[in-house]
Design a protein around this motif. Structure first.
Motif, PDB file in Angstrom:
ATOM      1  N   VAL A  42       0.872  -1.180   0.000  1.00 46.99           N
ATOM      2  CA  VAL A  42       0.000   0.000   0.000  1.00 46.99           C
ATOM      3  C   VAL A  42       0.906   1.227   0.000  1.00 46.99           C
ATOM      4  CG1 VAL A  42      -1.791   1.245   1.259  1.00 46.99           C
ATOM      5  CG2 VAL A  42      -1.751  -1.255   1.294  1.00 46.99           C
ATOM      6  N   ARG A  43       0.706   2.102  -1.007  1.00 49.77           N
ATOM      7  CA  ARG A  43       1.506   3.316  -1.129  1.00 49.77           C
ATOM      8  C   ARG A  43       0.623   4.542  -0.902  1.00 49.77           C
ATOM      9  NH1 ARG A  43       4.255   0.288  -5.528  1.00 49.77           N
ATOM     10  NH2 ARG A  43       2.592   0.896  -6.926  1.00 49.77           N
ATOM     11  N   VAL A  44       1.183   5.509  -0.181  1.00 50.58           N
ATOM     12  CA  VAL A  44       0.521   6.796   0.012  1.00 50.58           C
ATOM     13  C   VAL A  44       1.404   7.851  -0.641  1.00 50.58           C
ATOM     14  CG1 VAL A  44      -0.138   8.538   1.718  1.00 50.58           C
ATOM     15  CG2 VAL A  44      -0.701   6.139   2.111  1.00 50.58           C
ATOM     16  N   HIS A  45       0.821   8.592  -1.589  1.00 52.18           N
ATOM     17  CA  HIS A  45       1.550   9.652  -2.302  1.00 52.18           C
ATOM     18  C   HIS A  45       0.989  11.001  -1.880  1.00 52.18           C
ATOM     19  CE1 HIS A  45       3.741  11.755  -5.392  1.00 52.18           C
ATOM     20  NE2 HIS A  45       2.611  12.374  -5.726  1.00 52.18           N
ATOM     21  N   ASN A  46       1.871  11.906  -1.486  1.00 53.99           N
ATOM     22  CA  ASN A  46       1.471  13.257  -1.101  1.00 53.99           C
ATOM     23  C   ASN A  46       1.441  14.119  -2.364  1.00 53.99           C
ATOM     24  OD1 ASN A  46       1.153  15.847  -0.153  1.00 53.99           O
ATOM     25  ND2 ASN A  46       2.624  15.633   1.519  1.00 53.99           N
ATOM     26  N   SER A  47       0.242  14.366  -2.874  1.00 53.22           N
ATOM     27  CA  SER A  47       0.083  15.193  -4.068  1.00 53.22           C
ATOM     28  C   SER A  47      -0.247  16.640  -3.712  1.00 53.22           C
ATOM     29  CB  SER A  47      -0.999  14.599  -4.979  1.00 53.22           C
ATOM     30  OG  SER A  47      -2.215  14.475  -4.273  1.00 53.22           O
ATOM     31  N   ASP A 125      -6.550  -4.349  -6.688  1.00 57.89           N
ATOM     32  CA  ASP A 125      -5.186  -3.879  -6.919  1.00 57.89           C
ATOM     33  C   ASP A 125      -4.278  -4.333  -5.767  1.00 57.89           C
ATOM     34  OD1 ASP A 125      -2.864  -2.514  -7.524  1.00 57.89           O
ATOM     35  OD2 ASP A 125      -3.836  -0.567  -7.779  1.00 57.89           O
ATOM     36  N   GLN A 126      -3.189  -5.007  -6.088  1.00 56.67           N
ATOM     37  CA  GLN A 126      -2.246  -5.492  -5.078  1.00 56.67           C
ATOM     38  C   GLN A 126      -1.157  -4.477  -4.742  1.00 56.67           C
ATOM     39  OE1 GLN A 126      -0.808  -9.428  -6.173  1.00 56.67           O
ATOM     40  NE2 GLN A 126      -2.690  -9.713  -7.312  1.00 56.67           N
ATOM     41  N   THR A 127      -1.124  -3.375  -5.494  1.00 60.78           N
ATOM     42  CA  THR A 127      -0.158  -2.303  -5.227  1.00 60.78           C
ATOM     43  C   THR A 127      -0.853  -0.945  -5.341  1.00 60.78           C
ATOM     44  OG1 THR A 127       0.505  -2.318  -7.553  1.00 60.78           O
ATOM     45  CG2 THR A 127       1.855  -3.623  -6.028  1.00 60.78           C
ATOM     46  N   PRO A 128      -1.887  -0.720  -4.535  1.00 61.30           N
ATOM     47  CA  PRO A 128      -2.619   0.544  -4.672  1.00 61.30           C
ATOM     48  C   PRO A 128      -1.779   1.744  -4.259  1.00 61.30           C
ATOM     49  CG  PRO A 128      -3.315  -0.609  -2.697  1.00 61.30           C
ATOM     50  CD  PRO A 128      -2.401  -1.543  -3.439  1.00 61.30           C
ATOM     51  N   THR A 129      -1.880   2.809  -5.036  1.00 61.32           N
ATOM     52  CA  THR A 129      -1.262   4.094  -4.679  1.00 61.32           C
ATOM     53  C   THR A 129      -2.384   5.057  -4.377  1.00 61.32           C
ATOM     54  OG1 THR A 129       0.663   3.708  -6.082  1.00 61.32           O
ATOM     55  CG2 THR A 129       0.202   5.984  -5.461  1.00 61.32           C
TER      56      THR A 129
END
Length: 134
Positions: A42-47, A125-129
């Motif tokens: 699980v990825r968290v992106h700071n947009s 999704d196994q790699t959600p962003t």
């Protein structure tokens, strides 16, 4: 006909030895997504333009038909603008299971919850962003 104990033990061991290759062949033929469990990143992106803390221990995942489960224990980290942080979650169900994520973030003492893909939708999704702008 009465069998000697040694003969019974020997026959049992021979029968058990014959089953091991069969069991191994069956296990090898099972597709990966049919086996319980899945490693999900699980990825968290700071947009956004401000940094925030992602509270992994307060963030959760839910499999369709299941209950909410924590993504991590006693873990949080700061995410600067443009940065992406991730965590690997060992899911109990197979990789093709529908899931929903609830990500908890904090900025200047204010908590915010972000759902992915949404509050009522699901993903496999196994790699959600998960893009978060705070």
């Amino acid at each position: 006909m009465k069998l000697d104990r040694r003969v019974l033990v020997r026959r049992t061991l021979i029968a058990a030895a014959a089953m091991v290759p069969i069991g191994a062949a069956v296990a090898a033929s099972v597709p990966n997504d049919a086996v319980a469990g899945c490693q999900i990143t699980v990825r968290v992106h700071n947009s956004g333009s401000h940094g925030f803390d992602v509270n992994w221990d307060a963030s959760k995942v839910k499999a369709r038909g299941g209950t909410w489960d924590k993504l991590a224990r006693n873990s949080s980290e700061h995410v600067d603008p443009g940065e992406t942080k991730s965590i690997v979650y060992g899911a109990l169900f197979n990789c093709g299971t529908n899931r929903r994520y609830q990500i908890q973030t904090t900025r200047d003492g204010n908590d915010e919850t972000t759902y992915f893909p949404g509050e009522t939708t699901w993903t496999t999704d196994q790699t959600p962003t998960i893009n978060i702008s705070r």
